[in-house]
Write a protein that holds these residues in place. Sequence first.
Motif, PDB file in Angstrom:
ATOM      1  N   VAL A 186      -8.932   8.725 -14.852  1.00 15.85           N
ATOM      2  CA  VAL A 186      -8.712   8.042 -13.574  1.00 15.85           C
ATOM      3  C   VAL A 186      -7.673   6.941 -13.715  1.00 15.85           C
ATOM      4  O   VAL A 186      -6.844   6.737 -12.817  1.00 15.85           O
ATOM      5  CB  VAL A 186     -10.049   7.485 -13.029  1.00 15.85           C
ATOM      6  N   THR A 187      -7.668   6.219 -14.833  1.00 12.36           N
ATOM      7  CA  THR A 187      -6.663   5.175 -15.042  1.00 12.36           C
ATOM      8  C   THR A 187      -5.277   5.782 -15.159  1.00 12.36           C
ATOM      9  O   THR A 187      -4.295   5.247 -14.618  1.00 12.36           O
ATOM     10  CB  THR A 187      -6.986   4.348 -16.295  1.00 12.36           C
ATOM     11  N   ARG A 188      -5.156   6.911 -15.841  1.00  8.39           N
ATOM     12  CA  ARG A 188      -3.867   7.593 -15.937  1.00  8.39           C
ATOM     13  C   ARG A 188      -3.398   8.050 -14.555  1.00  8.39           C
ATOM     14  O   ARG A 188      -2.213   7.951 -14.219  1.00  8.39           O
ATOM     15  CB  ARG A 188      -3.985   8.798 -16.872  1.00  8.39           C
ATOM     16  N   PHE A 189      -4.325   8.540 -13.742  1.00  3.64           N
ATOM     17  CA  PHE A 189      -3.994   9.006 -12.396  1.00  3.64           C
ATOM     18  C   PHE A 189      -3.429   7.872 -11.542  1.00  3.64           C
ATOM     19  O   PHE A 189      -2.432   8.036 -10.840  1.00  3.64           O
ATOM     20  CB  PHE A 189      -5.248   9.588 -11.735  1.00  3.64           C
ATOM     21  N   VAL A 190      -4.043   6.691 -11.610  1.00  4.09           N
ATOM     22  CA  VAL A 190      -3.655   5.574 -10.743  1.00  4.09           C
ATOM     23  C   VAL A 190      -2.532   4.739 -11.340  1.00  4.09           C
ATOM     24  O   VAL A 190      -1.579   4.362 -10.651  1.00  4.09           O
ATOM     25  CB  VAL A 190      -4.883   4.688 -10.441  1.00  4.09           C
ATOM     26  N   HIS A 191      -2.610   4.439 -12.639  1.00  2.72           N
ATOM     27  CA  HIS A 191      -1.672   3.497 -13.261  1.00  2.72           C
ATOM     28  C   HIS A 191      -0.653   4.161 -14.189  1.00  2.72           C
ATOM     29  O   HIS A 191       0.217   3.458 -14.736  1.00  2.72           O
ATOM     30  CB  HIS A 191      -2.445   2.426 -14.037  1.00  2.72           C
ATOM     31  N   GLY A 192      -0.755   5.471 -14.393  1.00  3.72           N
ATOM     32  CA  GLY A 192       0.196   6.150 -15.251  1.00  3.72           C
ATOM     33  C   GLY A 192      -0.116   5.992 -16.723  1.00  3.72           C
ATOM     34  O   GLY A 192      -1.050   5.282 -17.122  1.00  3.72           O
ATOM     35  N   ILE A 219       0.838  -1.206   0.000  1.00  2.00           N
ATOM     36  CA  ILE A 219       0.000   0.000   0.000  1.00  2.00           C
ATOM     37  C   ILE A 219       0.871   1.253   0.000  1.00  2.00           C
ATOM     38  O   ILE A 219       0.610   2.224  -0.725  1.00  2.00           O
ATOM     39  CB  ILE A 219      -0.940   0.008   1.219  1.00  2.00           C
ATOM     40  N   GLY A 220       1.925   1.239   0.803  1.00  3.05           N
ATOM     41  CA  GLY A 220       2.819   2.397   0.854  1.00  3.05           C
ATOM     42  C   GLY A 220       3.453   2.681  -0.492  1.00  3.05           C
ATOM     43  O   GLY A 220       3.546   3.842  -0.916  1.00  3.05           O
ATOM     44  N   GLU A 221       3.895   1.635  -1.187  1.00  2.00           N
ATOM     45  CA  GLU A 221       4.507   1.814  -2.497  1.00  2.00           C
ATOM     46  C   GLU A 221       3.500   2.347  -3.510  1.00  2.00           C
ATOM     47  O   GLU A 221       3.825   3.222  -4.329  1.00  2.00           O
ATOM     48  CB  GLU A 221       5.090   0.487  -2.979  1.00  2.00           C
ATOM     49  N   THR A 222       2.271   1.843  -3.463  1.00  2.00           N
ATOM     50  CA  THR A 222       1.241   2.298  -4.401  1.00  2.00           C
ATOM     51  C   THR A 222       0.921   3.775  -4.207  1.00  2.00           C
ATOM     52  O   THR A 222       0.886   4.549  -5.174  1.00  2.00           O
ATOM     53  CB  THR A 222      -0.046   1.469  -4.220  1.00  2.00           C
ATOM     54  N   VAL A 223       0.694   4.178  -2.955  1.00  2.00           N
ATOM     55  CA  VAL A 223       0.365   5.576  -2.675  1.00  2.00           C
ATOM     56  C   VAL A 223       1.523   6.488  -3.067  1.00  2.00           C
ATOM     57  O   VAL A 223       1.319   7.562  -3.652  1.00  2.00           O
ATOM     58  CB  VAL A 223       0.007   5.757  -1.189  1.00  2.00           C
ATOM     59  N   SER A 224       2.753   6.052  -2.787  1.00  2.00           N
ATOM     60  CA  SER A 224       3.928   6.859  -3.129  1.00  2.00           C
ATOM     61  C   SER A 224       4.045   7.051  -4.639  1.00  2.00           C
ATOM     62  O   SER A 224       4.329   8.158  -5.122  1.00  2.00           O
ATOM     63  CB  SER A 224       5.189   6.183  -2.581  1.00  2.00           C
ATOM     64  N   GLN A 225       3.787   5.993  -5.403  1.00  2.00           N
ATOM     65  CA  GLN A 225       3.854   6.085  -6.866  1.00  2.00           C
ATOM     66  C   GLN A 225       2.812   7.057  -7.406  1.00  2.00           C
ATOM     67  O   GLN A 225       3.098   7.879  -8.283  1.00  2.00           O
ATOM     68  CB  GLN A 225       3.666   4.705  -7.482  1.00  2.00           C
ATOM     69  N   ILE A 226       1.595   6.964  -6.881  1.00  2.00           N
ATOM     70  CA  ILE A 226       0.516   7.827  -7.384  1.00  2.00           C
ATOM     71  C   ILE A 226       0.793   9.290  -7.042  1.00  2.00           C
ATOM     72  O   ILE A 226       0.671  10.173  -7.898  1.00  2.00           O
ATOM     73  CB  ILE A 226      -0.845   7.385  -6.817  1.00  2.00           C
ATOM     74  N   LEU A 254      -9.609  -4.415  -8.469  1.00  2.00           N
ATOM     75  CA  LEU A 254      -9.643  -3.437  -9.560  1.00  2.00           C
ATOM     76  C   LEU A 254      -8.306  -2.724  -9.705  1.00  2.00           C
ATOM     77  O   LEU A 254      -7.890  -2.376 -10.804  1.00  2.00           O
ATOM     78  CB  LEU A 254     -10.751  -2.410  -9.317  1.00  2.00           C
ATOM     79  N   TRP A 255      -7.615  -2.502  -8.583  1.00  2.00           N
ATOM     80  CA  TRP A 255      -6.364  -1.744  -8.618  1.00  2.00           C
ATOM     81  C   TRP A 255      -5.236  -2.544  -9.253  1.00  2.00           C
ATOM     82  O   TRP A 255      -4.259  -1.976  -9.732  1.00  2.00           O
ATOM     83  CB  TRP A 255      -5.962  -1.337  -7.197  1.00  2.00           C
TER      84      TRP A 255
END
Length: 406
Positions: A284-290, A90-97, A225-226
């Motif tokens: 939204v996909t660009r925001f979360v997954h780049g 979770i920490g890595e995901t939030v940091s990436q976003i 979904l994530w």
Amino acid sequence: MSSKSSNKGAPCSDPNLPPIRVYCGFDPIAESLYLGNLLGIVVLSWFLRCGHKAVAVVRGATNGVGVPSGKSLKRAKLDPQTLARNTKAIGETVSQILGRNAINPSAGLDGSFVVLDNCDWSFKFWGSLKEVGGFPTVGRMLESEEGMSYTKFSNLLLQGYDFLYLFENEGVNVQIGGSDQWGNITTGTDLIRRILQADGAYGLTFPLLLKNDGTKFQKSEEGALWLSPYKFYQHFFSVSDADVVRFLKALTFLSMEEIGELERKMQRPEYVPNTAQRRLAEEVTRFVHGEEGLEEAIKATEALRPGAETILDKETIERIAAGDAVPFYSLPYNQVLGCTIVDLSVSTGLLNTKSAARRLLKQGGLYLNNTRVDAETKRVEAQDIVDGKILLLSVGRKNKMVVRVY
């Protein structure tokens, strides 16, 4: 806002004041976030875009006690290994976003955001329990209609202590959260006022991100979904016309003027259906997954469209099936080769009965590798098994099954 200060808006609006530090908490109950977390990350990103500092707290200590659930069955307490793995993910995901969506390209390196784990200071909570526990009254904590378990009681104190610790040691001024977190937030501001004898701690809540039936997105049900850009994209592409404008306003950084224009276009006769949904899914996909994740989702969407001319290969199908985006079923080669499509669609669980499969076939709704199956006698041939390892069955646009052959 939780403070009675008459100058509540100053930290955000006065350019002469230093940036404020805002924090939001995330529960590591799984290795991925869930849709309900999305709005919190969007709000943190808005603060970053406005030049403030963002603090994301993964609540590993809180979840070590157990997070109370709104369901009839309580969520099981996680073992230490699972909790550590989830907290890290979770920490890595939030940091990436946050890093990807900050205005400053060096965001994170310049201290504009940080991701913390409350396990790092939770031991101090137990040492100060006599002091912390002396302020919240039982009457206040029992205001909830459903009452309060000991787990929930402890959870409230732990989250309140998080804000106290962050205010004192990290300079955090504001805690944000969904409207259901108001009690947790005000517990923190109350502890700061009473224990530290300090003002300047604020709480900010936003409406919950709800399904179209008014229910919350469940943490354990929506996390998958994530994991898949394709599934994430498809979820937002499939929202109803009644919800799409609301989601555009809440989850994207588009201007109100642009969203208003999309809304007006939806009322015109020449409007192409799902145009607004496509824009929502892209943003939204660009925001979360780049950008790469968005490109992958769009390619997968095109490849999986029944009747598409895209040539499917094993890598494309496997990538689509990753993260449970599309269900799969494994069968030995000799059971697949020569099997009728009607029988295969039932044996893999795509359809419940052969009569349903025949009916769909006659209606033109059954596909093998994106090619419509027109004959009930159609059998799987060697060239239908992509790279000798995999094939794709589809019923319409949404229901699909990847068949892995071994």
